[in-house]
Design an enzyme around this catalytic site. Structure first.
Site, PDB file in Angstrom:
ATOM      1  N   LYS A  52     -40.231  -5.416  35.404  1.00 32.98           N
ATOM      2  CA  LYS A  52     -40.139  -5.271  33.951  1.00 32.98           C
ATOM      3  C   LYS A  52     -41.257  -6.072  33.297  1.00 32.98           C
ATOM      4  CE  LYS A  52     -37.514  -3.311  30.823  1.00 32.98           C
ATOM      5  NZ  LYS A  52     -36.936  -1.969  30.886  1.00 32.98           N
ATOM      6  N   GLY A  91     -26.784   3.295  17.891  1.00 37.18           N
ATOM      7  CA  GLY A  91     -28.233   3.185  18.033  1.00 37.18           C
ATOM      8  C   GLY A  91     -28.844   4.576  18.091  1.00 37.18           C
ATOM      9  N   GLY A 129     -32.032   5.539  18.107  1.00 35.42           N
ATOM     10  CA  GLY A 129     -33.466   5.448  18.378  1.00 35.42           C
ATOM     11  C   GLY A 129     -33.928   6.655  19.163  1.00 35.42           C
ATOM     12  N   VAL A 152     -33.745   7.337  22.397  1.00 40.50           N
ATOM     13  CA  VAL A 152     -32.746   7.893  23.315  1.00 40.50           C
ATOM     14  C   VAL A 152     -31.507   8.328  22.543  1.00 40.50           C
ATOM     15  CG1 VAL A 152     -31.318   7.506  25.339  1.00 40.50           C
ATOM     16  CG2 VAL A 152     -33.565   6.434  25.204  1.00 40.50           C
TER      17      VAL A 152
HETATM   18  P1  NAD Z   1     -35.534   2.501  20.366  1.00 39.62           P
HETATM   19  O1  NAD Z   1     -36.222   1.246  19.960  1.00 39.62           O
HETATM   20  O2  NAD Z   1     -36.227   3.799  20.136  1.00 39.62           O
HETATM   21  O3  NAD Z   1     -34.112   2.608  19.646  1.00 39.62           O
HETATM   22  C1  NAD Z   1     -33.232   1.552  19.504  1.00 39.62           C
HETATM   23  C2  NAD Z   1     -32.442   1.828  18.234  1.00 39.62           C
HETATM   24  O4  NAD Z   1     -31.391   0.878  18.141  1.00 39.62           O
HETATM   25  C3  NAD Z   1     -33.279   1.710  16.961  1.00 39.62           C
HETATM   26  O5  NAD Z   1     -33.049   2.814  16.122  1.00 39.62           O
HETATM   27  C4  NAD Z   1     -32.780   0.398  16.327  1.00 39.62           C
HETATM   28  O6  NAD Z   1     -32.864   0.405  14.925  1.00 39.62           O
HETATM   29  C5  NAD Z   1     -31.345   0.381  16.810  1.00 39.62           C
HETATM   30  N1  NAD Z   1     -30.723  -0.938  16.836  1.00 39.62           N
HETATM   31  C6  NAD Z   1     -31.279  -2.157  17.023  1.00 39.62           C
HETATM   32  N2  NAD Z   1     -30.343  -3.127  16.985  1.00 39.62           N
HETATM   33  C7  NAD Z   1     -29.153  -2.489  16.794  1.00 39.62           C
HETATM   34  C8  NAD Z   1     -27.815  -2.945  16.673  1.00 39.62           C
HETATM   35  N3  NAD Z   1     -27.504  -4.235  16.760  1.00 39.62           N
HETATM   36  N4  NAD Z   1     -26.857  -2.015  16.486  1.00 39.62           N
HETATM   37  C9  NAD Z   1     -27.160  -0.685  16.402  1.00 39.62           C
HETATM   38  N5  NAD Z   1     -28.407  -0.216  16.495  1.00 39.62           N
HETATM   39  C10 NAD Z   1     -29.384  -1.103  16.673  1.00 39.62           C
HETATM   40  O7  NAD Z   1     -35.129   2.306  21.915  1.00 39.62           O
HETATM   41  P2  NAD Z   1     -34.731   3.429  22.956  1.00 39.62           P
HETATM   42  O8  NAD Z   1     -35.929   3.779  23.754  1.00 39.62           O
HETATM   43  O9  NAD Z   1     -33.948   4.498  22.295  1.00 39.62           O
HETATM   44  O10 NAD Z   1     -33.787   2.590  23.940  1.00 39.62           O
HETATM   45  C11 NAD Z   1     -32.445   2.252  23.586  1.00 39.62           C
HETATM   46  C12 NAD Z   1     -31.794   1.473  24.734  1.00 39.62           C
HETATM   47  O11 NAD Z   1     -31.831   2.256  25.924  1.00 39.62           O
HETATM   48  C13 NAD Z   1     -32.474   0.153  25.109  1.00 39.62           C
HETATM   49  O12 NAD Z   1     -31.511  -0.750  25.565  1.00 39.62           O
HETATM   50  C14 NAD Z   1     -33.376   0.544  26.253  1.00 39.62           C
HETATM   51  O13 NAD Z   1     -33.684  -0.547  27.099  1.00 39.62           O
HETATM   52  C15 NAD Z   1     -32.490   1.544  26.949  1.00 39.62           C
HETATM   53  N6  NAD Z   1     -33.232   2.479  27.784  1.00 39.62           N
HETATM   54  C16 NAD Z   1     -34.194   3.286  27.240  1.00 39.62           C
HETATM   55  C17 NAD Z   1     -34.878   4.172  28.058  1.00 39.62           C
HETATM   56  C18 NAD Z   1     -35.923   5.108  27.508  1.00 39.62           C
HETATM   57  O14 NAD Z   1     -36.296   6.066  28.202  1.00 39.62           O
HETATM   58  N7  NAD Z   1     -36.415   4.914  26.301  1.00 39.62           N
HETATM   59  C19 NAD Z   1     -34.573   4.233  29.428  1.00 39.62           C
HETATM   60  C20 NAD Z   1     -33.563   3.420  29.949  1.00 39.62           C
HETATM   61  C21 NAD Z   1     -32.910   2.538  29.106  1.00 39.62           C
END
Ligand code: NAD
Length: 350
Positions: A64, A169, A171, A173
């Site tokens: 990581k 969340g 975001g 994903v």
């Molecule tokens: P992202 O930054 O695009 O989205 C995260 C979202 O969560 C944002 O919209 C943010 O405003 C929101 N957020 C932040 N704090 C929050 C809270 N306390 N309560 C509710 N919402 C909140 O990230 P992502 O790529 O969508 O990833 C989301 C999660 O999934 C992370 O934990 C990441 O490590 C995990 N993940 C992502 C991937 C990937 O392919 N992107 C793969 C495996 C795991």
């Protein structure tokens, strides 16, 4: 860990295991109170990547990356951001291929293109560059498959029409997942700390609420798709769902949380099983035939089969899904580390 010579920011790479292949894991750009917190986060996340890759049976280890911002400070301006990405790239390059980076919270495929200026050990570049692009929609597809299997276990049907899911969340994903769930007729509750995500919730006909209320919503499934440590001694007793399956990494606040969930008869899908879609998709880039979305889709959907194995193992052993998934990961790591069987070494010299 290095302090970047261009940006002055700490760039951190944690390599947890290379037993099954080079370590792979995203680069997180995030605010931390101090560098110890940032290192601890990188170490914890790299360990999860080892098990994620092993359980998904990928020829990869766990690593990581972190680019540390100061907590509470505004996002980096474009010039400083570019400097930090190039500094991170130098740290990656110093490991000579033992770590390959990709995008994660706070970074994008455009950032990977900047990193690629300084090191070849980068995946998840833009599709136009013959790469697999943003992994988020694949992660979302894998989580959706995990939700299907959770429904199959709890209600005897993988059907999502009429099921209710709280997506915490919205975001990259969580947003893609919410779209996929809505398309299958699920009733959605959605929450995010970012009010601008409310528009997407509205477009999908989801009920908008705050993140804490979403965790406690009266729904079938809760899907944490934001931050880690959301399931602990305080939040678990308040859950009203029958299953939890989401994308967020390291969802459990403590080791006991898995047992607490089991006591409450809430099916928890281990995060590193559910959210492996992104890394599975990236691993297709590294296959000899090169990247192909059709192959990626089949591999990502196989998360459902992996999860069925894990849940069957857990039922047979009377353990939590976490214990069963970890046991599967340890078995695969042991197989990779074991010396080759004597027969494959050839005949001893006469
Ligand atoms: P992202 O930054 O695009 O989205 C995260 C979202 O969560 C944002 O919209 C943010 O405003 C929101 N957020 C932040 N704090 C929050 C809270 N306390 N309560 C509710 N919402 C909140 O990230 P992502 O790529 O969508 O990833 C989301 C999660 O999934 C992370 O934990 C990441 O490590 C995990 N993940 C992502 C991937 C990937 O392919 N992107 C793969 C495996 C795991």
């Amino acid at each position: 860990m290095r302090r970047g010579r261009r940006s002055g920011l700490y760039t951190i790479v944690a390599v947890h295991s290379t037993a099954r292949g080079p370590s792979l894991g995203g680069c997180r750009m995030w605010g931390y109170a101090d560098s110890r917190d940032a290192v601890a986060d990188a170490l914890r996340l790299s360990r999860a990547m080892t098990f994620k890759a092993a359980v998904a049976d990928l020829p990869l280890g766990g690593g990581k990356g972190v680019i540390m911002r100061r907590a509470g400070e505004p996002p980096l301006d474009p010039e400083l951001r570019r400097a930090a990405l190039l500094d991170f790239a130098d740290t990656v390059d110093a490991l000579e291929g033992r770590y390959m980076t990709a995008e994660d919270v706070g970074t994008s495929d455009a950032d990977m293109t900047v990193i690629a200026e300084r090191t070849p050990h980068v995946t998840g570049l833009a599709v136009e560059r013959g790469s697999s692009g943003d992994p988020s929609r694949w992660t979302a597809l894998g989580v959706q498959e995990a939700i299907h299997v959770a429904c199959e276990r709890v209600w005897g049907s993988r059907e999502l029409a009429g099921r209710s899911v709280a997506v915490v969340g919205l975001g990259r994903v969580g947003g893609a997942l919410a779209r996929g769930l809505a398309a299958e007729g699920a009733r959605l509750v959605a929450a995010d700390v970012d009010e601008s995500k409310r528009a997407l919730a509205g477009a999908l006909g989801a009920e908008w609420t705050d993140p804490e209320s979403a965790m406690r919503a009266d729904v079938d499934v809760v899907s944490p798709c934001a931050l880690n440590a959301v399931l602990g001694a305080e939040s678990i007793p308040a859950l009203r769902c029958r299953a939890v399956a989401g994308a967020a990494n390291n969802q459990l606040a403590s080791e006991e949380a898995a047992a607490l969930l089991m006591e409450r008869e809430i099916l928890w899908v281990p995060d590193f099983v559910a959210n492996a879609g992104g890394i599975i998709n990236i691993s297709v880039e590294l296959e000899p035939e090169g990247y192909a979305p059709e192959r990626a889709e089949g591999r990502v959907r196989a998360i459902g089969d992996t999860l069925r194995t894990v849940l069957d193992d857990a039922d047979a052993a009377g353990t939590t899904p976490l214990a069963a998934a970890m046991a599967l990961g340890y078995r695969r790591l042991a197989e990779a580390s074991a010396p080759p069987p004597a027969a494959s070494l050839g005949a001893p010299p006469a």
